[in-house]
Design a protein around this motif. Structure first.
Motif, short mmCIF file in Angstrom:
data_model
loop_
_atom_site.label_atom_id
_atom_site.label_comp_id
_atom_site.label_asym_id
_atom_site.label_seq_id
_atom_site.Cartn_x
_atom_site.Cartn_y
_atom_site.Cartn_z
N GLY A 79 -5.64 -4.03 -6.68
CA GLY A 79 -5.67 -2.58 -6.49
C GLY A 79 -7.05 -2.08 -6.14
O GLY A 79 -7.22 -1.22 -5.26
N VAL A 80 -8.08 -2.63 -6.81
CA VAL A 80 -9.45 -2.22 -6.51
C VAL A 80 -9.82 -2.61 -5.08
O VAL A 80 -10.42 -1.83 -4.33
CB VAL A 80 -10.42 -2.84 -7.52
N LEU A 81 -9.45 -3.83 -4.66
CA LEU A 81 -9.76 -4.27 -3.31
C LEU A 81 -9.03 -3.44 -2.26
O LEU A 81 -9.59 -3.07 -1.20
CB LEU A 81 -9.40 -5.75 -3.15
N LEU A 82 -7.77 -3.11 -2.54
CA LEU A 82 -7.00 -2.30 -1.59
C LEU A 82 -7.58 -0.90 -1.46
O LEU A 82 -7.66 -0.33 -0.36
CB LEU A 82 -5.53 -2.25 -2.02
N LEU A 83 -7.95 -0.32 -2.60
CA LEU A 83 -8.56 1.01 -2.55
C LEU A 83 -9.88 0.98 -1.75
O LEU A 83 -10.15 1.85 -0.92
CB LEU A 83 -8.82 1.52 -3.97
N GLY A 84 -10.69 -0.03 -2.03
CA GLY A 84 -11.95 -0.13 -1.30
C GLY A 84 -11.76 -0.33 0.19
O GLY A 84 -12.43 0.33 1.02
N ALA A 85 -10.82 -1.21 0.56
CA ALA A 85 -10.56 -1.45 1.98
C ALA A 85 -9.97 -0.22 2.66
O ALA A 85 -10.29 0.11 3.82
CB ALA A 85 -9.64 -2.66 2.15
N GLY A 86 -9.06 0.48 1.96
CA GLY A 86 -8.44 1.66 2.54
C GLY A 86 -9.44 2.76 2.83
O GLY A 86 -9.41 3.39 3.90
N PHE A 87 -10.34 3.03 1.85
CA PHE A 87 -11.35 4.05 2.06
C PHE A 87 -12.40 3.60 3.08
O PHE A 87 -12.90 4.41 3.86
CB PHE A 87 -12.03 4.40 0.74
N ARG A 88 -12.72 2.30 3.07
CA ARG A 88 -13.78 1.82 3.96
C ARG A 88 -13.35 1.82 5.42
O ARG A 88 -14.10 2.22 6.32
CB ARG A 88 -14.19 0.40 3.53
N PHE A 89 -12.14 1.36 5.66
CA PHE A 89 -11.70 1.23 7.04
C PHE A 89 -10.72 2.34 7.48
O PHE A 89 -10.19 2.30 8.58
CB PHE A 89 -11.04 -0.14 7.27
N GLY A 90 -10.43 3.26 6.60
CA GLY A 90 -9.59 4.40 6.94
C GLY A 90 -8.13 4.07 7.07
O GLY A 90 -7.44 4.65 7.94
N TYR A 91 -7.61 3.20 6.19
CA TYR A 91 -6.17 2.87 6.20
C TYR A 91 -5.51 3.55 5.00
O TYR A 91 -5.65 3.08 3.86
CB TYR A 91 -5.95 1.37 6.13
N PRO A 92 -4.79 4.63 5.18
CA PRO A 92 -4.14 5.30 4.04
C PRO A 92 -3.09 4.44 3.36
O PRO A 92 -2.82 4.59 2.17
CB PRO A 92 -3.55 6.56 4.68
N GLU A 93 -2.47 3.57 4.15
CA GLU A 93 -1.46 2.70 3.54
C GLU A 93 -2.08 1.80 2.47
O GLU A 93 -1.51 1.60 1.39
CB GLU A 93 -0.77 1.85 4.61
#
Length: 392
Positions: free
Chosen positions: A14-28
């Protein structure tokens, strides 16, 4: 509370997904990471809910001789009001773990579990507390709590009936020591007056000096007084298998047999250990407690263990100083025969001295310290030899 490997993996993901989503702009990815975090949070709240449980225990009986059956009855009641409880529960019984089924235990309902308490070895078997484990439906978080107290079950040494009991010895006015068939009353100490004491027992001179009534306490000096000294040193019982010395277990059985025989004949008896414990007193008032008090001799024999502390020389010095009785019974193992010379020095203070040696490969040499020595393989053999003694 502990997080499982599944929960830890989900939290890290979950932490990795949140970081990747905010970093690369993927809301999914952000949504998936948030969902993982919410799942862990819900799991923590679910596991943290504390069910209201009432635990009752009853041992039947709570004091048994070694090898006799004992049953523990555990009653678990749900005193909550919200909903049924489905839990994973285990009860501790000595070194064993007993599963306790708690499935859909509705509010106000209870469940009862009965199981056997292991009594194959002498000792104090702690039963409880109940350990209840809660998991969330996804298995992300585990939380364990304890309910109820620990209840001891006392496993006493086996008691072998003894027919013979020392007759005791009394000191006559001319200095002789004889077996005394009748009692004699002698002054022992002074104590404060209590309602019901006879006025003729008031010691007026002392009462005038201290400012309150003091009465005389008398004792029957010719009543046989038995002292049992159990050698609980590791050095006295060198042969041990998995931490258990059979010679020491046999000595405990012999001590229990002598104490029980003395109580049966209404004789004062004192139980002492070479490595003394805090409960030992030199009053001889322990014998009535053999019926069940936690400070009684049989309970103390159940709890005693081998120790590297204490010396027989120190125990003998105490016996010589306090002179607790007229018949001394010393119970030791093969390693204690080297110290019997110290016991022989007590013959002047104790008219009758009997030594029991357990587990020795060869008989004790005759005339050791001028003592009456009984060699026995176990408690039953000691009882047979004891009843065959013709002099005390």
């Amino acid at each position: 509370m502990g997080i499982t490997a599944r929960g830890l993996g989900l939290l890290v993901a979950g932490v990795l997904l949140l970081g990747a989503g905010f970093r690369f702009g993927y809301p999914e990815l952000t949504l998936l990471g948030a969902a993982a975090g919410v799942a862990v949070a819900i799991a923590v709240l679910t596991a943290a809910w504390r069910p209201r449980l009432q635990v009752r225990r009853q041992a039947d009986p709570d004091r048994v001789a070694r090898g006799e059956p004992a049953t523990m009855t555990l009653t678990l009641r749900n005193t909550g009001r919200l909903g049924a409880a489905s839990l994973l529960a285990v009860d501790r019984c000595g070194d064993q773990v007993v599963p306790v089924p708690v499935l859909r235990l509705r509010p106000g309902a209870d469940t009862t579990v009965r199981y056997e308490v292991p009594t194959a070895r002498r000792g104090v078997v702690p039963v409880g507390p109940l350990r209840v484990t809660r998991r969330d439906p996804l298995g992300l978080v585990v939380l364990a709590r304890t309910y109820g107290d620990s209840v001891p079950v006392w496993v006493h040494p086996r008691i072998h009936p003894l027919r013979a009991v020392p007759t005791g010895a009394g000191r006559s006015l001319d200095g002789q020591v004889d077996a005394v068939p009748h009692g004699s009353i002698t002054f022992d100490s002074l104590r404060e007056y209590v309602v019901g004491d006879e006025l003729r027992r008031v010691h007026w001179r002392t009462s005038a000096r201290v400012g309150e009534l003091m009465v005389r306490e008398n004792v029957d000096t010719s009543l046989p007084r038995i002292v049992v000294l159990l050698d609980n040193r590791m050095a006295a019982h060198p042969q041990r298998v998995r931490g258990t010395a059979e010679s020491f277990e046999s000595a405990c059985e012999a001590a229990a047999s002598v104490v029980t025989a003395a109580v049966r004949e209404d004789l004062p008896v004192v139980l002492l250990f070479v490595a003394a414990d805090a409960s030992e007193v030199g009053t001889g008032q322990e014998s009535p407690a053999v019926q069940g008090g936690p400070t009684g001799p049989l309970d103390r024999l159940a709890a005693v263990s081998l120790t590297g502390e204490g010396t027989l020389e120190a125990a003998v010095a105490r016996l010589r100083r306090e002179r607790l009785g007229d018949t001394l019974v010393v119970l030791t193992g093969p390693g204690g025969r080297e110290d019997l010379g110290h016991v022989g020095a007590l013959r002047g203070a104790y008219p009758s001295v009997v030594v029991g040696v357990f587990g020795a490969a060869d008989p004790t040499p005759a005339g050791t310290g001028g003592l009456l020595v009984v060699d026995a393989a176990d408690g039953a053999a000691f009882a047979a030899e004891w009843d065959g003694v013709r002099r005390w």
